[in-house]
Design an enzyme around this catalytic site. Structure first.
Site, mmCIF file in Angstrom:
data_model
loop_
_atom_site.group_PDB
_atom_site.id
_atom_site.type_symbol
_atom_site.label_atom_id
_atom_site.label_comp_id
_atom_site.label_asym_id
_atom_site.label_seq_id
_atom_site.Cartn_x
_atom_site.Cartn_y
_atom_site.Cartn_z
ATOM 1 N N GLY A 1 0.768 -1.241 0.000
ATOM 2 C CA GLY A 1 0.000 0.000 0.000
ATOM 3 C C GLY A 1 0.793 1.282 0.000
ATOM 4 N N GLU B 1 4.202 -6.112 2.161
ATOM 5 C CA GLU B 1 4.042 -6.614 0.793
ATOM 6 C C GLU B 1 3.996 -5.456 -0.200
ATOM 7 O OE1 GLU B 1 0.247 -8.557 1.072
ATOM 8 O OE2 GLU B 1 1.063 -10.257 2.173
ATOM 9 N N PRO B 2 5.069 -4.710 -0.326
ATOM 10 C CA PRO B 2 5.023 -3.550 -1.222
ATOM 11 C C PRO B 2 5.144 -3.946 -2.695
ATOM 12 C CG PRO B 2 7.210 -3.807 -0.302
ATOM 13 C CD PRO B 2 6.372 -4.893 0.305
ATOM 14 N N TYR C 1 -8.781 4.639 -13.158
ATOM 15 C CA TYR C 1 -8.897 5.256 -11.827
ATOM 16 C C TYR C 1 -8.814 6.782 -11.876
ATOM 17 C CZ TYR C 1 -6.963 0.562 -10.818
ATOM 18 O OH TYR C 1 -6.698 -0.778 -10.774
ATOM 19 N N CYS D 1 -10.588 3.247 -29.514
ATOM 20 C CA CYS D 1 -11.802 3.843 -30.047
ATOM 21 C C CYS D 1 -12.824 4.112 -28.933
ATOM 22 C CB CYS D 1 -12.369 2.886 -31.089
ATOM 23 S SG CYS D 1 -13.390 3.739 -32.260
ATOM 24 N N GLU D 2 -12.406 4.875 -27.945
ATOM 25 C CA GLU D 2 -13.300 5.278 -26.854
ATOM 26 C C GLU D 2 -12.885 6.674 -26.407
ATOM 27 O OE1 GLU D 2 -14.208 2.659 -23.612
ATOM 28 O OE2 GLU D 2 -13.816 0.855 -24.797
HETATM 29 N N1 LLP Z 1 -0.751 -7.248 -1.029
HETATM 30 C C1 LLP Z 1 -1.995 -7.503 -1.473
HETATM 31 C C2 LLP Z 1 -2.753 -8.593 -0.885
HETATM 32 C C3 LLP Z 1 -2.547 -6.716 -2.493
HETATM 33 O O1 LLP Z 1 -3.784 -6.958 -2.922
HETATM 34 C C4 LLP Z 1 -1.780 -5.671 -3.062
HETATM 35 C C5 LLP Z 1 -2.331 -4.837 -4.135
HETATM 36 C C6 LLP Z 1 -0.478 -5.462 -2.586
HETATM 37 C C7 LLP Z 1 0.000 -6.261 -1.548
HETATM 38 C C8 LLP Z 1 0.443 -4.412 -3.139
HETATM 39 O O2 LLP Z 1 -0.060 -3.131 -3.008
HETATM 40 P P1 LLP Z 1 0.882 -1.885 -3.372
HETATM 41 O O3 LLP Z 1 2.046 -1.909 -2.417
HETATM 42 O O4 LLP Z 1 1.354 -2.046 -4.778
HETATM 43 O O5 LLP Z 1 0.019 -0.717 -3.203
HETATM 44 N N2 LLP Z 1 -4.151 -1.504 -10.022
HETATM 45 C C9 LLP Z 1 -4.152 -0.555 -8.939
HETATM 46 C C10 LLP Z 1 -3.572 -1.118 -7.676
HETATM 47 C C11 LLP Z 1 -4.249 -2.378 -7.205
HETATM 48 C C12 LLP Z 1 -3.561 -3.009 -6.035
HETATM 49 C C13 LLP Z 1 -4.086 -4.376 -5.778
HETATM 50 N N3 LLP Z 1 -3.501 -5.012 -4.648
HETATM 51 C C14 LLP Z 1 -3.424 0.696 -9.390
HETATM 52 O O6 LLP Z 1 -2.974 0.768 -10.531
HETATM 53 O O7 LLP Z 1 -3.313 1.658 -8.616
#
Ligand code: LLP
Length: 445
Positions: A254, A296-297, A339, A369-370
């Site tokens: 996150g 879990e980055p 988003y 095409c959108e």
């Molecule tokens: N752990 C789990 C269980 C997750 O579902 C995710 C992301 C992460 C770790 C890693 O999150 P991060 O550190 O990358 O924020 N497509 C969206 C982001 C979706 C994230 C889904 N899960 C975007 O482009 O912003």
């Protein structure tokens, strides 16, 4: 301490510089790379990935010895990226069998992979267990699935099991990226947590972990703190009621990145101090021992490592707007359309001192095409010309990994750079690739 960057510092943070008026990314000339490999092109820097990993590792390690960084593969599953992180001693967070397969191929030990799927099939869970991957369950009913599956297996050597907890406090850059809360599909709510672990004990599991992930794209440490405190209350009460000793307590991913020049990076030291501070306090007061502290980055490690280079092929001026049409679209980078995400756009040349500093406002639009196919809206840029290259920053996380073949467009190429080296890590798809798995029924031949 709040980290505040002015525009030049922000560009420096992104490893961008101009030499002789030409844009360089981590020391390499972006125009030459684009000419050599074609566009649209994802260019990823190994140095940035390693640097971000090292920074995060150092910040966490300064607070606690037993830390684990599980790289969230979904952000960027390019095998070269996985190999870089494996060599850094990272662990992996996978959400699908495909991601597990990529990690095993890249050389990750199965026991260093955490599989946090949701709504998995019997076969998917079975595959993960058979490989020796750690499974993190997302619902109580999956314990039953697992139990029935294990009936056929030897129960003697049950692996570690964990559950994803939904602490009902979420955060994130967009509604779709907030993954904790009452109406969210993820995780197990407080009132069912005890039942989940009790069932796992009944089945015969004896090694446990626990996990949460509250959302993605968070730049505010207080949001992590709020959810983290609630999560730790749940963990402590579980330990008190069932006597479970957790081998790890996982706080998920996150951590956000500054996509806009007005945004500052998250203060990693503050994040580490705050989260590990809470964690240590809970371990002490709740008698939790010394479990591993896990994160879990995804975005934090790879987001800023990559630029997307596109080429302008059409300038369209209407009485209302100026459009710069490029050879990419939301098939290449879906985040702006999906988003409303901001990706900073820059040109490959900067004021060369010839006095032509004029600027104009453009929508950077793609080939899909959108009408929603807008990569960047109302950006003030130097006067653009057909043939110019444009660079979209911070495309390393959820960029290529969310690209598609929509409108029958081949997927773009990816290049890895390190020092003065550059190498393709994924060839540009061809039109033959689009037809590879297509079958025509006999009656249509
Ligand atoms: N752990 C789990 C269980 C997750 O579902 C995710 C992301 C992460 C770790 C890693 O999150 P991060 O550190 O990358 O924020 N497509 C969206 C982001 C979706 C994230 C889904 N899960 C975007 O482009 O912003």
């Amino acid at each position: 301490m709040v980290i505040t960057l002015n525009l030049d510092e922000w560009y420096k943070h992104k490893h961008l510089s101009w030499k002789g008026g030409k844009l360089h990314f981590v020391g390499q000339d972006v125009t030459s790379l684009s000419k050599r490999y074609g566009t649209p092109l994802y260019v990823t820097s190994q140095d940035i990935i390693e640097q971000r990993y090292d920074e995060l590792h150092a910040a966490l390690r300064s607070q606690y010895d037993k830390i684990r960084i599980h790289y969230a593969v979904k952000a960027n599953s390019n095998p070269a990226v996985l190999k870089i992180l494996k060599d850094k001693d990272a662990r992996a967070d996978c959400v699908s069998i495909g991601e597990i397969q990529h990690c095993l191929k890249a050389g990750f030990e199965p026991s260093r992979i955490l599989y946090t799927g949701n709504n998995q099939t019997h076969e998917q869970l079975k595959f993960a267990f058979e490989q020796g991957v750690n499974v993190n369950l997302d619902s109580i009913s999956q314990v039953k699935t697992l139990a029935s599956m294990l009936e056929e297996e030897t129960r003697a050597k049950l692996p570690l099991i964990s559950f994803r907890i939904n602490p009902e406090i979420g955060a994130g850059h967009h509604e779709h990226c907030i993954t904790a809360g009452r109406n969210v599909k993820f995780g197990i709510l407080d009132e069912q947590v005890e039942e989940a672990y009790r069932k796992a004990l009944d089945v015969g599991f004896s090694r446990f972990g626990i996990q949460t992930h509250i959302g993605s794209g968070i730049l505010d440490v207080d949001a992590f703190k709020k959810a983290g405190s609630r999560y730790l209350e749940i963990v402590s009460s579980l330990h008190a009621k069932l006597g479970i000793n957790f081998e790890f307590i996982d706080f998920g991913g996150g951590i956000g990145i500054p996509y806009k020049p007005s945004e500052d990076p998250l203060d990693l030291d503050k994040y580490a101090e705050t989260m590990i501070g809470l964690f240590k306090e809970a371990c002490e007061t709740g008698g939790l021992g010394t479990p591993n502290f896990c994160v879990e980055p995804g975005r934090y490690i790879v987001g800023e490592s990559t630029i997307l280079v596109v080429q302008i092929n059409t300038i369209k001026v209407t009485p209302y707007k100026q459009f710069a049409g490029v050879n990419a679209g939301f098939n290449t980078l879906v985040r702006p359309a999906m988003y409303g995400s901001y990706h900073h756009v820059i040109t490959c040349t900067r004021d060369t001192g010839d006095g032509n500093n004029r600027k104009a406002t453009y929508d950077i639009v793609g080939q899909i095409c959108e009408s929603g196919d807008i990569l960047a809206k109302e950006r003030e840029l130097p006067i653009l010309n057909e043939g110019d290259y444009l660079v979209l920053l911070d495309a390393g996380a959820y960029g290529f990994s969310m690209a598609s073949e929509y409108n029958s467009n081949p997927l773009p190429a990816e290049v890895l750079i390190r020092g003065s080296d550059a190498a393709l890590t994924r060839e540009r798809q061809t039109f033959q690739d689009l037809l590879r798995h297509v079958k025509i029924p006999p009656w249509l031949k």
